[in-house]
Scaffold this motif. Structure first.
Motif, PDB file in Angstrom:
ATOM      1  N   LYS A 178      14.029  -1.607   7.135  1.00 32.62           N
ATOM      2  CA  LYS A 178      13.483  -2.043   5.853  1.00 32.62           C
ATOM      3  C   LYS A 178      12.825  -0.884   5.123  1.00 32.62           C
ATOM      4  O   LYS A 178      12.913  -0.753   3.884  1.00 32.62           O
ATOM      5  N   LEU A 179      12.164  -0.011   5.858  1.00 31.68           N
ATOM      6  CA  LEU A 179      11.509   1.145   5.244  1.00 31.68           C
ATOM      7  C   LEU A 179      12.521   2.097   4.619  1.00 31.68           C
ATOM      8  O   LEU A 179      12.265   2.713   3.569  1.00 31.68           O
ATOM      9  N   ILE A 198       7.163  10.511   3.213  1.00 30.47           N
ATOM     10  CA  ILE A 198       6.295   9.953   4.249  1.00 30.47           C
ATOM     11  C   ILE A 198       6.832   8.606   4.719  1.00 30.47           C
ATOM     12  O   ILE A 198       6.796   8.286   5.916  1.00 30.47           O
ATOM     13  N   ARG A 199       7.364   7.825   3.792  1.00 34.33           N
ATOM     14  CA  ARG A 199       7.959   6.531   4.145  1.00 34.33           C
ATOM     15  C   ARG A 199       9.097   6.717   5.147  1.00 34.33           C
ATOM     16  O   ARG A 199       9.196   6.001   6.148  1.00 34.33           O
ATOM     17  N   TYR A 200       9.961   7.703   4.899  1.00 31.11           N
ATOM     18  CA  TYR A 200      11.058   7.987   5.833  1.00 31.11           C
ATOM     19  C   TYR A 200      10.515   8.514   7.172  1.00 31.11           C
ATOM     20  O   TYR A 200      11.074   8.223   8.234  1.00 31.11           O
ATOM     21  N   SER A 201       9.436   9.295   7.106  1.00 31.10           N
ATOM     22  CA  SER A 201       8.821   9.803   8.331  1.00 31.10           C
ATOM     23  C   SER A 201       8.285   8.656   9.177  1.00 31.10           C
ATOM     24  O   SER A 201       8.408   8.656  10.408  1.00 31.10           O
ATOM     25  N   ILE A 202       7.683   7.656   8.502  1.00 27.22           N
ATOM     26  CA  ILE A 202       7.192   6.474   9.214  1.00 27.22           C
ATOM     27  C   ILE A 202       8.350   5.758   9.897  1.00 27.22           C
ATOM     28  O   ILE A 202       8.265   5.372  11.069  1.00 27.22           O
ATOM     29  N   ALA A 203       9.464   5.591   9.174  1.00 30.65           N
ATOM     30  CA  ALA A 203      10.638   4.915   9.736  1.00 30.65           C
ATOM     31  C   ALA A 203      11.160   5.664  10.967  1.00 30.65           C
ATOM     32  O   ALA A 203      11.480   5.050  11.997  1.00 30.65           O
ATOM     33  N   GLY A 204      11.252   6.985  10.869  1.00 29.46           N
ATOM     34  CA  GLY A 204      11.720   7.775  12.005  1.00 29.46           C
ATOM     35  C   GLY A 204      10.786   7.669  13.200  1.00 29.46           C
ATOM     36  O   GLY A 204      11.239   7.547  14.351  1.00 29.46           O
ATOM     37  N   SER A 205       9.483   7.676  12.932  1.00 27.46           N
ATOM     38  CA  SER A 205       8.506   7.562  14.015  1.00 27.46           C
ATOM     39  C   SER A 205       8.580   6.189  14.675  1.00 27.46           C
ATOM     40  O   SER A 205       8.425   6.066  15.896  1.00 27.46           O
ATOM     41  N   VAL A 232       0.860  -1.195   0.000  1.00 26.07           N
ATOM     42  CA  VAL A 232       0.000   0.000   0.000  1.00 26.07           C
ATOM     43  C   VAL A 232       0.888   1.234   0.000  1.00 26.07           C
ATOM     44  O   VAL A 232       1.911   1.269   0.685  1.00 26.07           O
ATOM     45  N   SER A 233       0.528   2.247  -0.781  1.00 26.10           N
ATOM     46  CA  SER A 233       1.351   3.456  -0.829  1.00 26.10           C
ATOM     47  C   SER A 233       1.417   4.081   0.562  1.00 26.10           C
ATOM     48  O   SER A 233       0.448   4.003   1.332  1.00 26.10           O
ATOM     49  N   PRO A 234       2.547   4.694   0.918  1.00 27.34           N
ATOM     50  CA  PRO A 234       2.691   5.254   2.273  1.00 27.34           C
ATOM     51  C   PRO A 234       1.572   6.224   2.650  1.00 27.34           C
ATOM     52  O   PRO A 234       1.085   6.192   3.780  1.00 27.34           O
TER      53      PRO A 234
END
Length: 257
Positions: free
Chosen positions: A254-255, A104-111, A37-39
């Motif tokens: 992985k993200l 957003i993908r990198y933001s998810i990884a950081g979170s 699914v897209s981020p």
């Protein structure tokens, strides 16, 4: 695919019930990595998912009297405008654009990594604050810090759907070390309801919510959370948190890579 979504909802619900960690830390990476699914859609769908489940949790905590509404109000003063601004920024830069999706993908990884830190070091940080009462904020400084934290979490949640669980609870412990664990949990869930609702509405406006996916996740998560909550006392907390932290670290790597 619907059965896979229901099973995923159940698995995430089970882990949330066992550990108390916010579902966004688990659900959003799962949707992105496992189902492709897209981020942006993963974030929007998870926010709608979170606003529904947290509303039910708030009702329980309200009945039990474990919500500090004065703290909720301060957090919302910062979080809700921040969520609106973050939504407008996503609209301006193109929420469904591939490049923004990568951000957003990198933001998810950081979170996710922040969640790991909160999981592993929350008790130590709380002990340090309690041992140094002179470092604790009071009065206007405490109120300002709470509003500022709300603004940061509001932005983080809108962009990544992560932050209103373990991260928010850990910050509340540091700002309000005298609150009981039940009050921390109740207050953290209560302020997250309007925040995730506004952020979810913003993502609906952006067109980044998959409604079929949302209903499938909810169908699986309700029995999962119920079962996990009952089983929580039977599983050693340290083992659970260690496994969860290791899993989330691998997910964040992985993200990024």
């Amino acid at each position: 695919m619907t059965l896979s979504y229901i099973a995923s909802g159940f698995a995430v619900g089970l882990l949330v019930g066992l550990t108390g960690v916010g579902g966004g830390s688990l659900m959003t990476p799962l949707l992105t990595l496992l189902f492709g699914v897209s981020p942006t859609v993963a974030v929007g769908t998870d926010l709608a998912f979170a606003s529904t489940t947290k509303a039910a949790g708030t009702l329980v905590h309200r009945v039990r009297g474990t919500v500090r509404w004065d703290v909720v109000r301060l957090l919302c003063i910062g979080a809700l405008p921040a969520a609106l601004v973050a939504t407008l920024m996503l609209k301006q830069f193109g929420a469904l654009d591939k490049e923004i999706g990568q951000v957003i993908r990198y933001s998810i990884a950081g979170s996710v990594l922040l969640t790991v830190i909160a999981l592993m070091f929350r008790s130590r940080m709380q002990a340090w604050v309690i041992a140094h009462p002179e470092k604790q904020l009071q009065g206007r400084k405490l109120a300002f810090a709470t509003v500022l934290v709300g603004a940061i979490l509001g932005t983080l949640v809108t962009i990544s759907s992560i932050g209103a669980g373990a991260i928010g609870a850990t910050i509340l412990v540091l700002l309000y070390p005298r609150l009981s664990p039940a009050e921390i949990a109740g207050t953290d869930i209560a302020y997250a309801v309007p925040l995730t609702a506004i952020a979810a509405f913003g993502h609906w406006w952006l067109g980044s919510i998959n409604w079929e996916l949302l209903f499938s996740l909810l169908l699986g998560s309700v029995p999962g959370i119920t079962l996990g909550s009952y089983a929580a006392r039977a599983v050693p907390e340290k083992i659970l948190r260690g496994l969860l932290a290791t899993t989330l670290t691998a997910v964040a790597a992985k993200l990024v890579f």
